[in-house]
Design a protein around this motif. Sequence first.
Motif: not given
Length: 263
Positions: A66-85
């Motif tokens: 199982l994966v627990l994934l923060d959609l904004n896993y880097t500092k300063g991220a807000r949109t969730g785009a990196e998590g979706l990618a």
Amino acid sequence: MTTFRSKVRETDTAHDAGSPCLLFVDDDRDIQVAARLLFQRRRIKILSAYDAAEALTLLASHPVDLVLLDLNYTKGARTGAEGLALLKDMLVLRRDLPVLVVTGHSGVSIAVEAMRTGATDFVMKPWNNDRLVSLVTSVLEKCGRNNGFDVEPVLITASDAIKQIVSEADRIAPTRACVLISGPSGVGKMLLARRIQDLSSEASAAQSFSAEDCGDLPQEGGVWICREIEALSPTLQRRLTDRLDGSAPPRLIALSSLDFAQR
């Protein structure tokens, strides 16, 4: 200080091979530590990834359930785009991989988009521990990976070497002697430390912490179980020495994967 060096075979180690494995992706070390403590108490193994490359490497090289994934896993991220990618990349590697996404700044809308992409469910940050544990447990049960939640790992004393170590540990357990337990990862150092604590005269529960993630020493006394003691920073080493030399020192049980006899 009493020192134990583990000379054990594979059959002498703790039984954790059947425990579920959770990969947590988040760059915040404090949150990673909190999650590790939360799930380790429930016999769920935690792998920590702090960026996409590390997450994909761990996913490809470990039997992740199982994966627990923060959609904004880097500092300063807000949109969730990196998590979706990253979610899409993970599902390319493992199409049937259960993924729980964590969202805070991005809100529910991005979590819904993640579920449309293939995520199993979502959790709002800051999460509620009971809600998170319940959700993780439910997903793992559906995957048939709920074994290990209520099973205490055991130290199997199949060899004369481990029997001798356990006997010596039992002998010094009622004392206030500090202890160093060294040996390779997976041989049961923590189980031996817990055994010493259980047989000691200390009424309070032991405080366990990792030197690698430690920002400061515990404030209270009692029994301290310090994992990977060799990773303790010079500043904390000095503080630890002062505490051990103080009027009410803690009892230190230090764990290390190094073989100090060879150094």
